[in-house]
Design a protein around this motif. Structure first.
Motif, PDB file in Angstrom:
ATOM      1  N   UNK A 173       0.827  -1.208   0.000  1.00  5.56           N
ATOM      2  CA  UNK A 173       0.000   0.000   0.000  1.00  5.56           C
ATOM      3  C   UNK A 173       0.858   1.253   0.000  1.00  5.56           C
ATOM      4  N   UNK A 174       1.984   1.219   0.701  1.00  6.94           N
ATOM      5  CA  UNK A 174       2.864   2.383   0.770  1.00  6.94           C
ATOM      6  C   UNK A 174       3.829   2.445  -0.410  1.00  6.94           C
ATOM      7  N   UNK A 175       3.939   1.368  -1.164  1.00  2.74           N
ATOM      8  CA  UNK A 175       4.815   1.350  -2.329  1.00  2.74           C
ATOM      9  C   UNK A 175       6.297   1.338  -1.992  1.00  2.74           C
ATOM     10  N   UNK A 176       6.650   0.719  -0.865  1.00  4.69           N
ATOM     11  CA  UNK A 176       8.049   0.707  -0.462  1.00  4.69           C
ATOM     12  C   UNK A 176       8.859  -0.232  -1.349  1.00  4.69           C
ATOM     13  N   UNK A 177       9.998   0.250  -1.800  1.00  4.55           N
ATOM     14  CA  UNK A 177      10.974  -0.570  -2.527  1.00  4.55           C
ATOM     15  C   UNK A 177      12.372  -0.133  -2.097  1.00  4.55           C
ATOM     16  N   UNK A 178      13.358  -0.917  -2.498  1.00  2.00           N
ATOM     17  CA  UNK A 178      14.738  -0.623  -2.135  1.00  2.00           C
ATOM     18  C   UNK A 178      15.422   0.121  -3.279  1.00  2.00           C
ATOM     19  N   UNK A 187      16.938   4.319   3.303  1.00  5.95           N
ATOM     20  CA  UNK A 187      15.659   4.871   2.821  1.00  5.95           C
ATOM     21  C   UNK A 187      14.519   3.856   2.841  1.00  5.95           C
ATOM     22  N   UNK A 188      14.760   2.662   3.374  1.00  2.00           N
ATOM     23  CA  UNK A 188      13.669   1.710   3.605  1.00  2.00           C
ATOM     24  C   UNK A 188      13.242   1.747   5.070  1.00  2.00           C
ATOM     25  N   UNK A 226      30.051   6.842  -0.889  1.00  2.00           N
ATOM     26  CA  UNK A 226      29.422   8.139  -1.145  1.00  2.00           C
ATOM     27  C   UNK A 226      27.935   7.977  -1.451  1.00  2.00           C
ATOM     28  N   UNK A 227      27.480   6.742  -1.711  1.00  2.00           N
ATOM     29  CA  UNK A 227      26.049   6.514  -1.960  1.00  2.00           C
ATOM     30  C   UNK A 227      25.195   6.938  -0.774  1.00  2.00           C
ATOM     31  N   UNK A 228      25.796   7.048   0.399  1.00  2.00           N
ATOM     32  CA  UNK A 228      25.026   7.401   1.589  1.00  2.00           C
ATOM     33  C   UNK A 228      24.335   8.752   1.419  1.00  2.00           C
ATOM     34  N   UNK A 229      24.928   9.657   0.647  1.00  2.00           N
ATOM     35  CA  UNK A 229      24.316  10.981   0.457  1.00  2.00           C
ATOM     36  C   UNK A 229      23.004  10.868  -0.303  1.00  2.00           C
ATOM     37  N   UNK A 230      23.004  10.069  -1.362  1.00  2.00           N
ATOM     38  CA  UNK A 230      21.761   9.877  -2.126  1.00  2.00           C
ATOM     39  C   UNK A 230      20.693   9.195  -1.269  1.00  2.00           C
ATOM     40  N   UNK A 231      21.120   8.279  -0.415  1.00  2.00           N
ATOM     41  CA  UNK A 231      20.132   7.560   0.395  1.00  2.00           C
ATOM     42  C   UNK A 231      19.441   8.504   1.383  1.00  2.00           C
ATOM     43  N   UNK A 232      20.177   9.436   1.976  1.00  2.00           N
ATOM     44  CA  UNK A 232      19.524  10.383   2.887  1.00  2.00           C
ATOM     45  C   UNK A 232      18.695  11.412   2.125  1.00  2.00           C
ATOM     46  N   UNK A 233      19.086  11.726   0.892  1.00  2.00           N
ATOM     47  CA  UNK A 233      18.214  12.571   0.068  1.00  2.00           C
ATOM     48  C   UNK A 233      16.848  11.914  -0.100  1.00  2.00           C
TER      49      UNK A 233
END
Length: 744
Positions: A173-178, A187-188, A226-233
């Motif tokens: 229902x919330x449309x959660x994906x990784x 971000x999950x 550095x992917x951590x920045x995109x994940x917090x975005x």
């Protein structure tokens, strides 16, 4: 539709995937499906998964055409899942026994929440297991389910996907994906917890989180951190899209800075020359997502401020200074310890020059644990029979409460401890004292041992390296030469001790002092013991006490306790007593409490546990030789006899001369109790023969005989042992009588 869909992404985990999948398939709870996602792994992960799928229809396999990463691999599993709840398990981790049943039970009792958070333990290659530091956040007190705002401390628990169960309808229902990339859990997990309508917790370890020495993705040196920045975005974009979640923005800002700081200061993650760039990116994120009202702990305020200001060099200088200060403190601590140790040894040498104190005696047991075993029985008896005797007990501070008030407590490594060892006339222990102890002329040392030997001991271990380990046999012989008396419970023990501990001591074959209590405790005292242990009235209590396995680094728990009590039925309870050498988590540690399983591993007296129980289930433990004094059933569970014999060895064939019924598998153990063979006439006959051979002097007066001989020098007026036919063991609990045991 199964209850659970267990999604297992697999990439370069061929060495661990069997254990992972077996940990699911061996669960007693069977209503699940397993979806293994082969992320185009270059090793044998795909073929291993296919083998399991061919054997078990509950296992499905998804083969990705190219390597996508952990997030997309989990998404591929999500698209196939049909279970009520989604569970994730990395291919190198495992479920603990009974984890799925425990999760299912908790979901039922909490009304089917959107998310159930359960605990984990870090599992190291050495066999060590360490529970989550923030396990206290998972206490089950309070409402069965709640919102994150009601218990924000949940955010302290490791924010990973695999320590939670998710209601599939909620996720869809919330449309959660990784998302792709590293730190895909971020971000999950944060959006899931913030938006969940109901959350529940389970205070039980359900996942063993393998700590790999090498090969862990997040411990590799790569720019992908550095992917951590995109994940917090993505996390903040989720919050911005939902105005009702704005209250979480300051909290996420603080969590983000903590995460950045951890990455920046962790060795081996950021490639050389990229720290300045990482810091600039972190500063940009601070400016982009900065939120007023973020409550920052005092110890983290400077760190967060430097990130916001972009003070890269200052941060690194402070970080380096902090590390240097820690090194200086460690060196100073080591120096203080060395100086203190040298001062104590000087103090001990000076005390050795002073006269002995003839009216003082020092007792200890089990490497300075609590007041227990034969030394405790001798201390109490000596205090009562020897005029003017002053006694002291050596124990750790945490065990001091077990020592009687009339007995002085000595803590190891103190000046008082070394003074007592230097000047006391009598030294009594069931193991050896500190190797630095100098045996003085006039001192009397009594070695009580701690049980009748079944497994090989002393110098017999020279040719058994698996059992001997790092034992220094030269030091062992030097310790033996300090003994004046060696206690023995029977002729078997005498023959073993004199051969395996060769020296000039005198053997006192007087019985086992620690067993005196079995002949002196009244039925009403036993009833009080059972009440203190929370044994339900009218139930049959089985004491399960396995011994230590020298050939294993971790504790050995071959008996499935939950399955055992299900077979036994509601009339039984099991008192679980792990061996004192098994310092890793016990058989019941980290699991939800079972009403029929009582963990008594921390109880100070095994003798009291014997008195409170109706029967003993053990393997190769010397406790069986003591327990038969009670004339209560003993059942042996020898599922690993060949391995134990090969590693440690025994002095006689236990199956040929057992103290009761013998089982070689859990199924045989179940049958023994189902058929009442555990307390039948054949078991009673075996017990009687065993008692006659190994307990000829255990009549309740062994400690008195030793005290009169050693402390009073009486060799003529010793109380004679009571014949086995004239002995009356302590009263058995009400619901099981001696007649029932004898007549089956």
């Amino acid at each position: 539709m199964p209850r659970f869909s267990v999604i297992v992404p697999a990439y370069r985990v061929q060495a661990y995937l069997h254990a992972c999948l077996d940990s699911v398939l061996n669960q007693s709870f069977k209503d699940y499906e397993i979806i293994v996602v082969d992320d185009c792994s270059p090793d044998a992960c795909g073929s291993i998964a296919d083998e399991y799928a061919a054997r078990d229809p509950r296992v499905g396999v998804v083969h990705l055409p190219r390597n996508e990463g952990l997030g997309p691999a989990r998404n591929a599993g999500l698209s196939r899942a049909v279970g009520d709840y989604l569970l994730f398990l990395d291919g190198d981790d495992t479920f603990t026994p009974e984890a799925l049943q425990t999760i299912a039970d908790r979901l039922e009792t909490t009304g089917g929440p959107d998310v159930l958070v359960y605990d984990y333990a870090r599992a190291y290659w050495s066999g060590e297991s360490v529970r989550n530091t923030f396990a206290r956040c998972l206490t089950e007190s309070g409402p069965a389910s709640f919102r994150l705002a009601d218990r924000p401390e949940l955010l302290k628990v490791l924010m990973v996907v695999w320590n939670k169960a998710y209601r599939r309808e909620f996720v869809e229902a919330e449309g959660f994906t990784f998302p792709p990339g590293y730190y895909e859990d971020t971000p999950w997990t944060y959006p899931v917890l913030m938006s969940a309508g109901s959350i529940a917790v389970l205070d039980a370890v359900c996942v063993a989180y393998r700590q790999r020495r090498r090969g862990n993705i997040l411990s590799t040196t790569t720019r992908r951190h550095f992917d951590v920045f995109d994940q917090y975005d993505r996390v903040f974009a989720f919050i911005d899209a939902r105005p009702e979640l704005a209250v979480w923005r300051p909290v996420m800002f603080r969590r983000m800075l903590d995460h950045f700081s951890t990455l920046f200061t962790s060795r081996g993650r950021l490639p050389r020359g990229t720290r300045a760039q990482f810091f600039r990116r972190a500063r940009a994120h601070c400016a982009r997502h900065r939120s007023a009202g973020a409550a920052v702990p005092r110890r983290a305020r400077l760190r967060h401020a430097l990130f916001r200001l972009g003070a890269h060099r200052t941060y690194r200088a402070l970080w380096a200074g902090q590390r240097a200060c820690r090194g200086v403190r460690r060196a100073a601590t080591a120096a203080r310890r060395a100086v203190r140790a040298a001062a104590l040894q000087l103090h001990y040498r000076l005390q050795l020059c002073l006269p002995l104190r003839p009216a003082e005696a020092v007792f200890a047991a089990y490497w300075n644990r609590g007041y227990t075993c034969s030394p405790a029985a001798l201390e109490a008896t000596a205090r009562a029979l020897v005029p003017g005797l002053r006694t002291a007990w050596i124990c750790r501070p945490e065990d001091a409460h077990t020592v009687p008030g009339a007995t002085r407590v000595l803590h190891p490594g103190t000046a008082a401890y070394w003074t007592a060892l230097a000047r006391s006339r009598y030294l009594v222990n069931n193991v050896n004292f500190d190797r630095r102890l100098v045996k003085r002329r006039g001192q009397i040392m009594v070695q009580t041992h701690h049980g009748t030997p079944l497994k090989t001991m002393g110098t017999d271990l020279v040719h058994r390296p698996a059992a001997a380990g790092t034992m220094d046999f030269g030091q062992l012989l030097r310790n033996i030469d300090k003994w004046d008396f060696s206690l023995s419970a029977n002729q078997h023990s005498t023959l073993v001790w004199e051969r395996t501990y060769p020296s000039r001591y005198t053997t006192l074959e007087y019985g086992s002092p620690r067993n005196d209590v079995f002949h002196r405790t009244r039925p009403e005292e036993i009833a009080r013991l059972r009440a203190r242990l929370a044994v339900p009235e009218g139930s049959t209590a089985l004491l399960y006490a396995p011994t230590h396995r020298d050939y294993r680094r971790g504790p050995h728990h071959p008996l499935d306790l939950e399955q055992f009590v299900r077979v036994l039925g509601p009339r039984f309870v099991v008192l679980v007593r792990s061996h004192y050498l098994d310092t890793a988590p016990r058989a019941t540690a980290g699991r939800a409490p079972h009403p029929q399983i009582i963990d008594v591993g921390d109880h100070p007296s095994v003798e009291e546990l014997c008195l409170a129980s109706d029967a003993l289930v053990t393997d190769y433990s010397s406790l069986m030789f003591d327990y038969v004094n009670l004339d209560r059933p003993v059942v042996l569970f020898l599922e690993d006899r060949q391995a134990y014999e090969a590693a440690r060895g025994t002095y006689f064939d236990l199956e040929a001369f057992p103290p009761g019924a013998v089982s070689r598998s859990q199924e045989e153990l179940h049958e023994i109790f189902a058929t009442d063979h555990w307390r039948g006439p054949r078991s009673a006959q075996r017990r009687a023969a065993f008692r006659a051979r190994f307990c000829p002097y255990d009549d309740g007066h062994a400690a008195e005989r030793v005290v009169r001989r050693v402390f009073l020098g009486d060799t003529s007026g010793l109380p004679l042992p009571v014949s086995s036919g004239g002995r009356r063991p302590s009263g058995v609990p009400r619901q099981v009588t001696v007649r029932e045991y004898t007549n089956g």
